[in-house]
Scaffold this motif. Structure first.
Motif, short mmCIF file in Angstrom:
data_model
loop_
_atom_site.label_atom_id
_atom_site.label_comp_id
_atom_site.label_asym_id
_atom_site.label_seq_id
_atom_site.Cartn_x
_atom_site.Cartn_y
_atom_site.Cartn_z
N ALA A 147 0.83 -1.21 0.00
CA ALA A 147 0.00 0.00 0.00
C ALA A 147 0.86 1.26 0.00
CB ALA A 147 -0.94 -0.01 1.20
N ARG A 148 1.92 1.26 0.81
CA ARG A 148 2.79 2.44 0.86
C ARG A 148 3.44 2.72 -0.50
NH1 ARG A 148 4.30 0.52 6.16
NH2 ARG A 148 6.12 -0.56 5.25
N ARG A 149 3.76 1.65 -1.21
CA ARG A 149 4.46 1.82 -2.48
C ARG A 149 3.50 2.16 -3.62
NH1 ARG A 149 5.47 -2.00 -6.11
NH2 ARG A 149 4.86 -3.63 -4.64
N LEU A 150 2.28 1.64 -3.57
CA LEU A 150 1.38 1.75 -4.72
C LEU A 150 0.31 2.82 -4.60
CD1 LEU A 150 0.92 -2.09 -5.29
CD2 LEU A 150 2.20 -0.52 -6.77
N LEU A 151 0.06 3.31 -3.38
CA LEU A 151 -1.01 4.28 -3.19
C LEU A 151 -0.44 5.61 -2.71
CD1 LEU A 151 -3.63 2.02 -1.35
CD2 LEU A 151 -3.64 2.69 -3.77
N PRO A 152 -0.97 6.72 -3.20
CA PRO A 152 -0.51 8.02 -2.70
C PRO A 152 -0.94 8.24 -1.26
CG PRO A 152 -2.38 8.30 -4.18
CD PRO A 152 -1.99 6.85 -4.26
N ALA A 153 -0.04 8.77 -0.46
CA ALA A 153 -0.35 8.98 0.96
C ALA A 153 -1.47 9.99 1.14
CB ALA A 153 0.91 9.46 1.69
N ALA A 154 -1.65 10.88 0.16
CA ALA A 154 -2.64 11.94 0.29
C ALA A 154 -3.97 11.60 -0.40
CB ALA A 154 -2.09 13.24 -0.29
N ARG A 155 -4.24 10.31 -0.66
CA ARG A 155 -5.50 9.96 -1.32
C ARG A 155 -6.68 10.40 -0.46
NH1 ARG A 155 -8.02 5.25 0.25
NH2 ARG A 155 -8.92 4.97 -1.80
N PRO A 156 -7.79 10.84 -1.08
CA PRO A 156 -8.93 11.38 -0.32
C PRO A 156 -9.48 10.41 0.73
CG PRO A 156 -9.15 11.90 -2.64
CD PRO A 156 -7.97 10.99 -2.53
N GLY A 157 -9.47 9.12 0.43
CA GLY A 157 -9.99 8.14 1.39
C GLY A 157 -9.01 7.77 2.47
N GLY A 158 -7.82 8.36 2.45
CA GLY A 158 -6.82 8.05 3.45
C GLY A 158 -6.10 6.75 3.14
N VAL A 159 -5.08 6.46 3.92
CA VAL A 159 -4.35 5.21 3.73
C VAL A 159 -5.21 4.05 4.24
CG1 VAL A 159 -2.11 6.32 3.93
CG2 VAL A 159 -3.21 5.43 5.98
N PRO A 160 -5.11 2.87 3.62
CA PRO A 160 -5.86 1.73 4.12
C PRO A 160 -5.50 1.40 5.57
CG PRO A 160 -5.01 1.27 1.93
CD PRO A 160 -4.36 2.55 2.39
N LEU A 161 -6.48 0.90 6.29
CA LEU A 161 -6.27 0.46 7.67
C LEU A 161 -6.21 -1.06 7.68
CD1 LEU A 161 -8.85 2.80 9.46
CD2 LEU A 161 -6.39 3.17 9.14
N TRP A 162 -5.26 -1.60 8.43
CA TRP A 162 -5.05 -3.05 8.46
C TRP A 162 -5.27 -3.57 9.87
CZ3 TRP A 162 -4.83 -4.21 3.53
CH2 TRP A 162 -4.26 -3.31 2.63
N HIS A 163 -6.01 -4.68 10.00
CA HIS A 163 -6.37 -5.22 11.31
C HIS A 163 -5.97 -6.70 11.39
CE1 HIS A 163 -8.69 -1.55 11.75
NE2 HIS A 163 -9.34 -1.84 10.65
N LEU A 164 -5.33 -7.06 12.48
CA LEU A 164 -4.90 -8.43 12.70
C LEU A 164 -5.94 -9.18 13.52
CD1 LEU A 164 -2.62 -10.61 12.57
CD2 LEU A 164 -1.76 -9.64 14.73
#
Length: 280
Positions: A147-164
């Motif tokens: 996600a860090r490599r492929l998605l812009p950090a400033a995307r309107p929906g924010g960075v994806p959230l990951w849950h274990l």
């Protein structure tokens, strides 16, 4: 050793060998045709020999290279995650067809693995708020890196959230409900003869933590947990095995979902089934 000599002696499928030449030695097909006699540098030759040995031992090409293309994105992959398949793009296409191109939406990917589905959706629908769940901490770390490599950090929906954690139980109490829940869950039966051919991929992603004779144990639990977390007219869509569509449709109907149907992959096999929560 020349390029052509290595290609003839490497002992792997020609298509795979050409990929190794391109990715590890920087030799394109055109360059190979133009100068097959050109010598390989010792460093490149050593890399090619190691990669060829791994392929001959049965390791998938994606693990040898360390990446796999999925929905136009080059995803890092490793033995801690299932290799993304082209069939799963049917699930992404369904998701994109049911999300507004520029509208906000709450999206959840259960069993995210490398993050392939979640990241593809986030890439194509920048305003969507995307979250992913997996039981493997190693898989989630890989998803974060992708996600860090492929998605812009400033995307309107924010960075994806990951849950274990285990399916919906992994979500924090304030996670809310979702417009779309997608999943490529474990669905291979515990005695499936194809498992031997998949021995290099994680068993947890194939048969799950609840191995069953029909392969549906995790799907049953997922459907029961996910359906109540859909917003009004929200969708739940699942990938499944080639012979499981009818059973999965019944599971979706039993929890009260509507517009239940299945979608076919490029081979014409019912590969994804989906249902919609009732309206308000």
């Amino acid at each position: 050793m020349s390029r052509d000599e290595w290609l003839r002696a490497c002992g792997v499928e020609r298509a795979d060998a050409l990929v190794l030449l391109r990715e590890l030695a920087g030799v394109s097909r055109a360059a190979l045709l133009a100068h097959p006699e050109a010598a390989l540098e010792p460093r490149c030759l050593a890399q090619l020999e190691r990669a060829g040995a791994r392929l001959r031992a049965g390791e998938p090409l994606a693990y040898v290279l360390g990446w796999r293309e999925f929905y136009g994105l080059r995803l890092e992959v490793g033995p801690q995650v299932l290799i993304p398949r082209a069939d799963t793009e049917v699930l992404v296409e369904f998701a994109l067809a049911h999300l507004e191109p520029c509208g906000p939406a709450e999206v959840l990917d259960l069993g995210t693995g490398s993050g392939a589905i979640a990241i593809a959706i986030a890439h194509e629908r920048p305003a969507a708020r995307v979250q992913g769940v997996d039981t493997s901490a190693e898989a989630l770390e890989l998803a974060r890196r992708n996600a860090r490599r492929l998605l812009p950090a400033a995307r309107p929906g924010g960075v994806p959230l990951w849950h274990l954690g285990d399916w919906m139980q992994a979500l924090p109490p304030d996670a809310g409900d979702f417009d779309l829940i997608v999943s490529n869950p474990p669905y291979v039966a515990e005695d499936d003869p194809h498992l031997q051919a998949l021995r290099h991929e994680p068993a947890l992603a194939l048969v799950g933590g609840r191995a069953s004779a029909d392969g549906l144990a995790d799907i049953r639990l997922l459907v029961a947990q996910a359906a109540p977390r859909l917003r009004a007219r929200g969708w739940l869509a699942l990938e499944h095995g080639y012979d499981q569509a009818a059973a999965v449709r019944q599971l979706l109907l039993r929890v009260g979902l509507r517009e239940v149907h299945s979608l076919r992959d490029l081979a014409g096999i019912e590969r994804v089934s989906a249902g919609r929560a009732p309206g308000p």
